[in-house]
Design a protein around this motif. Structure first.
Motif, PDB file in Angstrom:
ATOM      1  N   UNK A 382       0.850  -1.185   0.000  1.00  0.00           N
ATOM      2  CA  UNK A 382       0.000   0.000   0.000  1.00  0.00           C
ATOM      3  C   UNK A 382       0.891   1.242   0.000  1.00  0.00           C
ATOM      4  N   UNK A 383       0.284   2.420  -0.263  1.00  0.00           N
ATOM      5  CA  UNK A 383       1.090   3.648  -0.255  1.00  0.00           C
ATOM      6  C   UNK A 383       1.881   3.824   1.053  1.00  0.00           C
ATOM      7  N   UNK A 384       1.329   3.376   2.180  1.00  0.00           N
ATOM      8  CA  UNK A 384       2.025   3.589   3.443  1.00  0.00           C
ATOM      9  C   UNK A 384       3.036   2.477   3.736  1.00  0.00           C
ATOM     10  N   UNK A 385       3.271   1.589   2.776  1.00  0.00           N
ATOM     11  CA  UNK A 385       4.296   0.581   2.952  1.00  0.00           C
ATOM     12  C   UNK A 385       3.798  -0.722   3.539  1.00  0.00           C
ATOM     13  N   UNK A 386       2.537  -0.767   3.957  1.00  0.00           N
ATOM     14  CA  UNK A 386       2.016  -2.011   4.517  1.00  0.00           C
ATOM     15  C   UNK A 386       1.674  -2.961   3.374  1.00  0.00           C
ATOM     16  N   UNK A 387       1.732  -4.270   3.619  1.00  0.00           N
ATOM     17  CA  UNK A 387       1.462  -5.213   2.533  1.00  0.00           C
ATOM     18  C   UNK A 387       0.003  -5.182   2.101  1.00  0.00           C
ATOM     19  N   UNK A 388      -0.224  -5.354   0.792  1.00  0.00           N
ATOM     20  CA  UNK A 388      -1.586  -5.507   0.289  1.00  0.00           C
ATOM     21  C   UNK A 388      -2.015  -6.938   0.571  1.00  0.00           C
ATOM     22  N   UNK A 389      -3.186  -7.094   1.132  1.00  0.00           N
ATOM     23  CA  UNK A 389      -3.651  -8.437   1.479  1.00  0.00           C
ATOM     24  C   UNK A 389      -4.643  -8.935   0.450  1.00  0.00           C
ATOM     25  N   UNK A 390      -4.562 -10.232   0.138  1.00  0.00           N
ATOM     26  CA  UNK A 390      -5.528 -10.794  -0.791  1.00  0.00           C
ATOM     27  C   UNK A 390      -6.820 -11.133  -0.045  1.00  0.00           C
ATOM     28  N   UNK A 391      -7.756 -11.750  -0.762  1.00  0.00           N
ATOM     29  CA  UNK A 391      -9.071 -11.952  -0.150  1.00  0.00           C
ATOM     30  C   UNK A 391      -9.008 -12.891   1.053  1.00  0.00           C
ATOM     31  N   UNK A 392      -7.955 -13.736   1.142  1.00  0.00           N
ATOM     32  CA  UNK A 392      -7.853 -14.584   2.335  1.00  0.00           C
ATOM     33  C   UNK A 392      -6.976 -13.962   3.407  1.00  0.00           C
ATOM     34  N   UNK A 393      -6.573 -12.698   3.188  1.00  0.00           N
ATOM     35  CA  UNK A 393      -5.808 -12.019   4.234  1.00  0.00           C
ATOM     36  C   UNK A 393      -4.317 -12.273   4.200  1.00  0.00           C
ATOM     37  N   UNK A 394      -3.828 -12.872   3.109  1.00  0.00           N
ATOM     38  CA  UNK A 394      -2.383 -13.097   3.019  1.00  0.00           C
ATOM     39  C   UNK A 394      -1.729 -12.002   2.182  1.00  0.00           C
ATOM     40  N   UNK A 395      -0.464 -11.700   2.515  1.00  0.00           N
ATOM     41  CA  UNK A 395       0.290 -10.711   1.746  1.00  0.00           C
ATOM     42  C   UNK A 395       0.524 -11.267   0.340  1.00  0.00           C
ATOM     43  N   UNK A 396       0.496 -10.377  -0.663  1.00  0.00           N
ATOM     44  CA  UNK A 396       0.701 -10.808  -2.044  1.00  0.00           C
ATOM     45  C   UNK A 396       2.169 -10.605  -2.382  1.00  0.00           C
ATOM     46  N   UNK A 397       2.864 -11.681  -2.595  1.00  0.00           N
ATOM     47  CA  UNK A 397       4.295 -11.576  -2.858  1.00  0.00           C
ATOM     48  C   UNK A 397       4.718 -12.787  -3.676  1.00  0.00           C
ATOM     49  N   UNK A 398       5.722 -12.612  -4.527  1.00  0.00           N
ATOM     50  CA  UNK A 398       6.168 -13.718  -5.353  1.00  0.00           C
ATOM     51  C   UNK A 398       7.641 -13.542  -5.675  1.00  0.00           C
ATOM     52  N   UNK A 399       8.336 -14.646  -5.874  1.00  0.00           N
ATOM     53  CA  UNK A 399       9.765 -14.607  -6.155  1.00  0.00           C
ATOM     54  C   UNK A 399      10.002 -14.935  -7.620  1.00  0.00           C
ATOM     55  N   UNK A 400      10.910 -14.188  -8.238  1.00  0.00           N
ATOM     56  CA  UNK A 400      11.294 -14.462  -9.619  1.00  0.00           C
ATOM     57  C   UNK A 400      12.775 -14.776  -9.632  1.00  0.00           C
ATOM     58  N   UNK A 401      13.163 -15.841 -10.296  1.00  0.00           N
ATOM     59  CA  UNK A 401      14.582 -16.189 -10.316  1.00  0.00           C
ATOM     60  C   UNK A 401      15.118 -16.108 -11.731  1.00  0.00           C
ATOM     61  N   UNK A 402      16.418 -15.867 -11.799  1.00  0.00           N
ATOM     62  CA  UNK A 402      17.112 -15.901 -13.086  1.00  0.00           C
ATOM     63  C   UNK A 402      16.742 -14.783 -14.031  1.00  0.00           C
ATOM     64  N   UNK A 403      16.380 -13.605 -13.495  1.00  0.00           N
ATOM     65  CA  UNK A 403      16.062 -12.480 -14.375  1.00  0.00           C
ATOM     66  C   UNK A 403      17.354 -11.969 -15.006  1.00  0.00           C
ATOM     67  N   UNK A 404      17.252 -11.523 -16.241  1.00  0.00           N
ATOM     68  CA  UNK A 404      18.416 -11.035 -16.971  1.00  0.00           C
ATOM     69  C   UNK A 404      18.880  -9.708 -16.379  1.00  0.00           C
ATOM     70  N   UNK A 405      20.130  -9.702 -15.878  1.00  0.00           N
ATOM     71  CA  UNK A 405      20.626  -8.507 -15.199  1.00  0.00           C
ATOM     72  C   UNK A 405      21.464  -7.639 -16.116  1.00  0.00           C
ATOM     73  N   UNK A 406      21.179  -7.694 -17.414  1.00  0.00           N
ATOM     74  CA  UNK A 406      21.911  -6.832 -18.331  1.00  0.00           C
ATOM     75  C   UNK A 406      21.192  -5.493 -18.406  1.00  0.00           C
ATOM     76  N   UNK A 407      21.959  -4.409 -18.278  1.00  0.00           N
ATOM     77  CA  UNK A 407      21.346  -3.089 -18.343  1.00  0.00           C
ATOM     78  C   UNK A 407      20.673  -2.903 -19.702  1.00  0.00           C
TER      79      UNK A 407
END
Lengths: 727, 408
Positions: A382-407
């Protein structure tokens, strides 16, 4: 029997008492308009040895009424601060001259008129003018909101200073009162007590507080959330404001003087009082409105861009972008290893219907320099830095691996956002960045078209029936879904040279078939898709209907795999539907919409223009923030229809949201004012000065004074009569 | 015993005056603006509804403008089609007149001259332009004439050169109509008279004419194969007795039946009349000719060439007369279809116009109900608030004048 002192002593104690009472009454009259003054009364007791003893001056106060007044004062100030600020936004939204909905309406009106007469360049020019006006309108509102935000920061700044002054003041008064109360025989320091009560009342207007009486008439002041502001021993804590990572989005913490130790206050919107009201307004109204307005600008621009890309302009070229949408920079958190690291985000073309008004925190989990790849975790906040919660009340977060780090390489993430690790691999695990894709997005959008001819009203394909056809079938419709040019998986069959890929140029390569451009009927329900050279791409037998014939071909065995996912996500990018009953030998051809002889594009064609105009009511804005992430660039994860609203509809939602919040806070403020008035009455009833009462007291004490004076004169007379009798 | 302080007396009076002033100013603003909703917070739901209603009204007004445009353009097209229809009927009349066997060469030439004039008139109407100079029958290629005259062409010399894409206009949320028609559909996509020819024969003499165009057309459409040209060849085989003819398809070998036959008298098969003198075992091959499509200008041009030809045979002249009459009739049928299509669209646009008007009225009413204030009520409210303010002000002076000090 107690031995009484003499008349002189009794008389003079009476005179002193009457004098003191007259002083108190006069003092009460003099302070009738002094803020925070509590009326005084002398405590008198009759002396064991005769006469009267003045025990001291007493403030007439009701401690509980004062505590109630402080609480109500906090509530009123909080509701007023919120209401005053919210109603200013409410006012500006009420003004029809500022209405984004009106300017959208004018834009689409101009677009309709122009689409009706696609060859009228003046009408096209007007469309560009109105598009600019829409952006101008959004920018006006956005800069108003941005100004409100900076004004708000200044206001918070000066209020915090005022609060700190009051805190210091209370601590100082505590000390002085402590000293005086310890001094034997000294009068009660009524003025200091009044001053401290007034300072605490003022402080209660700024933040919600609670007080506890301490030893030696001191008082301890705490925030209503529990942290201490003023302690009994005379020490105190200051408020401090800082902004991390957004310098303009400040947060509140408590600092111990002469030490680097600070404690975050926690939820600023809950501190109560004027500060709480301002922070709550910022989090609930200002930030939301800024993001929603940005979302309007983003989806308006991106949806028109995407549709214009699917058309053919007046010059016979695939339509360019109408608006340019700039990239946005991720904000560094203060704890990052290198504050010069940059993370750049952008909205993937045509995916604005996945963008939400959420912010995102990107945390670097792992950097593989050899890859070069980076693993990140992305959280919706949220704008105030608190996590956005989904309909079951869990924070929405996901991990991405192996992203291309070329500028310079953009990686697909979520919700239509792509990120570029502009600093390559020079990140440190644990670095965090804040992405605000929708906040003030209007300021990042400019009108890119300068030539009205570049508005793509025509469809890029012309569909013709062969003049030799003998059946009564005709073309009932054509759709264009992809016109991108290039070798990547999402490219279409259109070529840079204003044509459609023939044999050799298509993804099947040399010797392969070209894109399907002819529908040749071998029977009323059977047809062949053929390429430009007449080679059969695929044959469909026994079709139950003739709508979207290319899609039917693609679903038939034998269709080239190179035309299908994952090789091509949307190839050839067009389709046609046929109605009526064809005869064997009938054929329909698809060509680039330019006359093969003259090279003139189909300028009177307005099929794509109709699609552009339809965007006025199309639902293209994703409105639900509690939904999970949607992968960027993945056609399989598209927003659900019920989570989408129209662009003008979102504006009306903003207006009604702000209106509702303003209306609600006005009610809260009015109610709080009534309560405050009642508790102020309660305090005033006890502590306030009534001039009539004091006038009566003056007469009463004057009479007492005269009477005691008479006692002395009687004593004098008695003494004289004794002298005379003996003389 | 309750007591009251001096501050309370003043504060209460002042507060009630301030509150009354706010109410007066709000009431005044409602009267001045005529709006019940001055700020969205006055009625948040109503404010959002007003925005949507306004947007819908703007859109409806745009649809009404679009509707006018559509009606104009359809009416113009209808007028042009009517003129073409009149011209073609006149040409048809002349063609029937030209069939009069009593006419001499000069009369035919005179008719030919008038046919040429009509041809030019129709060609001109094909290239009708609207007020903006767009060629209305050229499809999306509206900047160039819909039809060109190309005397060097080996095929039709009056050719359509536009496309089939017709611009559209939206007249309601769900109704989008074509603003016109492509000349390709109305004029160009018209069949010329279908025909067949004897291609080979072992008989002493074999000629064919179409004696019944209707039954021939039915036979043609049932048997014509556009994909395999060989299947369009048929063979008549005279039997050993010389009194019957078997008809078969050369390409497929399919037998189409056996019919009685007397050599020297006409043999009619599905509208094709064969003038046949044949001995047993003779075969006659005939084929269905590839259908041609000709517009009015092309058909009339062909006819005018025939009328100007003094050396034409009677049978060729007969054929030409059939060509022109059937070609014109086919064209008129297509024209009639287009005209009724326009009529249909005009009907739809009229009914949409009416329903849009109803929507405009009901939306405006709904918006007025939400947004605008009842003037009488607002004025009464203002008067009420004003007198409340006056009362507060009057009591202020009364109450605050009371002081015991005045009596000391």
């Amino acid at each position: 029997m107690t031995i009484r002192t003499d008349l002189f002593n009794i008389g003079s104690s009476g005179l002193r008492a009457a004098n003191a009472q007259l002083n108190s009454a006069s003092n009460n009259i003099a302070n009738v308009n002094t803020e925070g003054y509590s009326r005084e009364r002398n405590t008198l007791v009759s002396s064991q040895i005769g006469g009267v003893v003045i025990q001291g001056v007493e403030r007439i106060v009701d401690r509980f009424a004062i505590a109630q007044l402080r609480r109500d004062n906090s509530a009123v100030e909080e509701a007023s601060a919120f209401t005053d600020n919210a109603s200013r936004i409410d006012d500006i939204l009420a003004n029809e001259a500022n209405s984004v909905a009106e300017s959208l309406s004018r834009f689409y009106g101009a677009l309709q008129t122009s689409v009706d007469e696609p060859t009228n360049i003046a009408a096209r020019d007007l469309v560009l003018g109105q598009a600019d006006a829409v952006l101008g309108q959004i920018n006006t509102l956005e800069s108003f909101l941005a100004n409100r935000q900076s004004d708000l920061n200044q206001e918070i700044d000066s209020i915090v200073q005022e609060a700190n002054g009051l805190i210091q003041n209370i601590a100082d008064l505590n000390l002085q009162i402590q000293v005086l109360s310890n001094t034997a025989g000294a009068d009660s320091p009524t003025a200091l007590l009044d001053a401290r009560d007034q300072a605490i009342l003022d402080l209660s207007g700024i933040v919600g507080i609670s007080t506890r009486p301490g030893e030696n008439s001191t008082v301890q002041v705490d925030l209503s959330s529990g942290q201490s502001l003023v302690l009994q021993d005379g020490t105190f804590n200051f408020f401090e404001i800082s902004g991390d990572p957004d310098l303009n989005f400040t947060s509140l913490s408590l600092a111990v003087p002469d030490s680097s130790f600070t404690v975050p206050v926690g939820d600023e919107a809950d501190v109560g009082g004027q500060l709480g009201g301002l922070f709550r307004f910022r989090n609930e109204v200002l930030s939301e409105t800024q993001r929603d307005l940005g979302l309007i600008a983003l989806t308006f621009a991106d949806a028109l861009n995407s549709q214009n890309n699917l058309g053919l302009d007046f010059d016979g070229q695939i339509g360019p972008d109408i608006f340019s949408i700039d990239d946005f920079q991720g904000l560094n958190y203060a704890a990052n290893a290198d504050l010069n690291s940059t993370l750049i985000g952008r909205i993937a073309d045509g995916e604005s219907d996945r963008v939400t008004s959420r912010d995102y925190r990107v945390t670097v989990d792992n950097v593989v320099a050899g890859g070069p790849t980076i693993d990140v975790t992305i959280e919706a906040i949220n704008p105030d830095g608190s996590p956005v919660l989904d309909s079951s009340g869990n924070a929405i977060s996901q991990t991405l691996t192996g992203l291309n780090a070329t500028s310079g390489v953009f990686n697909a993430t979520f919700d239509g956002i792509e990120i570029d690790f502009a600093s390559g691999t020079s990140y440190t695990a644990g670095d965090q960045f804040l992405l605000q894709p929708s906040r003030s997005a209007g300021s990042r959008i400019d009108l890119a078209l300068t030539r009205p001819e570049d508005l793509a009203y025509a469809s890029p394909i012309r569909v013709e029936s062969n003049i030799a056809n003998l059946g009564d079938a005709s073309i009932s419709g054509s759709t264009v879904t992809n016109t991108s040019i290039g070798a990547i998986a999402d490219s279409s069959a259109f070529t840079a040279a204003a044509g459609i890929q023939g044999p050799g140029a298509s993804p099947t390569g040399g010797g392969g078939v070209g894109a399907p451009v002819e529908v040749f009927f071998t029977a009323a329900d059977s047809f062949e898709l053929r390429d430009a050279a007449g080679t059969v791409v695929v044959a469909v037998n026994g079709a139950t209907n003739l709508s979207n014939v290319i899609a039917q071909g693609a679903a038939t065995a034998g269709y080239p795999a190179q035309f299908l996912p994952p090789n091509r996500t949307d190839y050839p990018g067009y389709d046609i539907s046929i109605q009526g009953v064809p005869r064997a030998g009938d054929s329909f051809t698809i060509a680039f919409n330019v006359d093969p002889v003259t090279g003139v594009p189909g300028v009177e064609d307005n099929r794509n223009g109709q699609q552009l105009a339809a965007l006025e009511t199309d639902d293209v804005v994703r409105r639900s923030n509690s939904d999970g992430f949607l992968a960027t660039g993945d056609p399989a994860s598209s927003p659900s229809a019920q989570s989408l609203v129209g662009v003008s509809e979102l504006y009306s939602i903003i207006v009604s949201d702000v209106g509702q919040q303003t209306a609600r806070s006005q009610v809260v403020r009015d109610a709080a004012e009534v309560l405050q008035q009642q508790s102020r009455n309660r305090v005033d009833e006890t502590s306030g000065v009534n001039l009539d009462e004091e006038a009566a007291n003056l007469i009463r004490f004057q009479q007492a004074y005269s009477a005691t004076a008479r006692v002395i004169s009687t004593a004098q007379a008695l003494f004289d009569s004794i002298l005379n009798a003996t003389g | 015993m309750s007591r009251i302080s001096n501050n309370q007396i003043f504060d209460q009076s002042i507060n009630s005056i301030l509150r009354a002033q706010v109410r007066v100013s709000e009431a005044q603003e409602r009267v001045n603006t005529g709006r019940a909703i001055v700020n969205p917070s006055d009625d948040p739901v109503g404010a959002a509804l007003t925005i949507r209603l306004t947007e819908q009204l703007n859109q409806l007004n745009q649809f009404q403008r679009n509707n006018d445009l559509l009606t104009n353009s359809l009416e113009q097209e209808e007028a042009v089609l009517r003129s073409i229809n009149d011209a073609v009927l006149r040409a048809r009349q002349l063609a029937i007149q030209a069939g009069n066997g009593a006419l001499g060469t000069q009369d035919r030439v005179a008719i030919g001259l008038e046919i040429e004039t009509i041809r030019d008139q129709i060609f001109d109407l094909f290239n009708s332009q609207d007020a903006d100079g767009n060629y209305i029958f050229a499809g999306s290629q509206s900047q160039s004439p819909a039809f060109i005259f190309d005397p060097t062409s080996t095929g039709n010399i009056y050719q359509f050169q536009g496309d089939e894409t017709v611009s559209q206009i939206q007249i309601s949320d769900n109704v989008i109509l074509d603003t016109g028609d492509s000349g390709k559909v109305i004029f160009e996509d018209v069949l010329a008279r279908l025909s067949s020819d004897v291609t080979a024969s072992t008989a002493a003499s074999a000629n064919s004419t179409i004696s019944d165009q209707g039954s021939f057309d039915r036979f043609f459409f049932a048997n014509y194969d556009a994909i395999t040209p060989a299947n369009n060849n048929f063979r008549l085989t005279v039997n050993g007795a010389g009194n019957q003819i078997a008809v078969s398809n050369v390409g497929t070998g399919a037998a189409l039946g056996t019919f009685n036959f007397v050599s020297g008298s006409p043999f009619v098969f599905n509208g094709i009349q064969f003038d046949l003198t044949a001995a047993p075992g003779d075969t006659v091959d005939f084929s269905l000719n590839t259908p041609q499509k000709k517009n009015f200008a092309e058909t009339l041009n062909d006819f005018s060439v025939v009328l100007g030809n003094e050396n034409i045979s009677d049978s060729a002249y007969e054929q030409a007369l059939s060509d022109v009459l059937i070609g014109l009739d086919n064209g008129l049928e297509s024209l009639a279809n287009a005209t009724s299509g326009i009529g249909g669209r005009l009907n739809v646009s009229q009914s949409v116009l009416a329903s849009n008007q109803d929507l405009v009225i009901s939306n405006e009413e709904a918006r007025r109900d939400i947004r605008e204030v009842d003037t009488a009520e607002a004025i009464a409210d203002l008067a009420q608030q004003t007198s409340a303010l006056e009362a507060s002000q009057a009591t202020f002076t009364r109450v605050t004048q009371l002081s015991l000090f005045d009596f000391l």
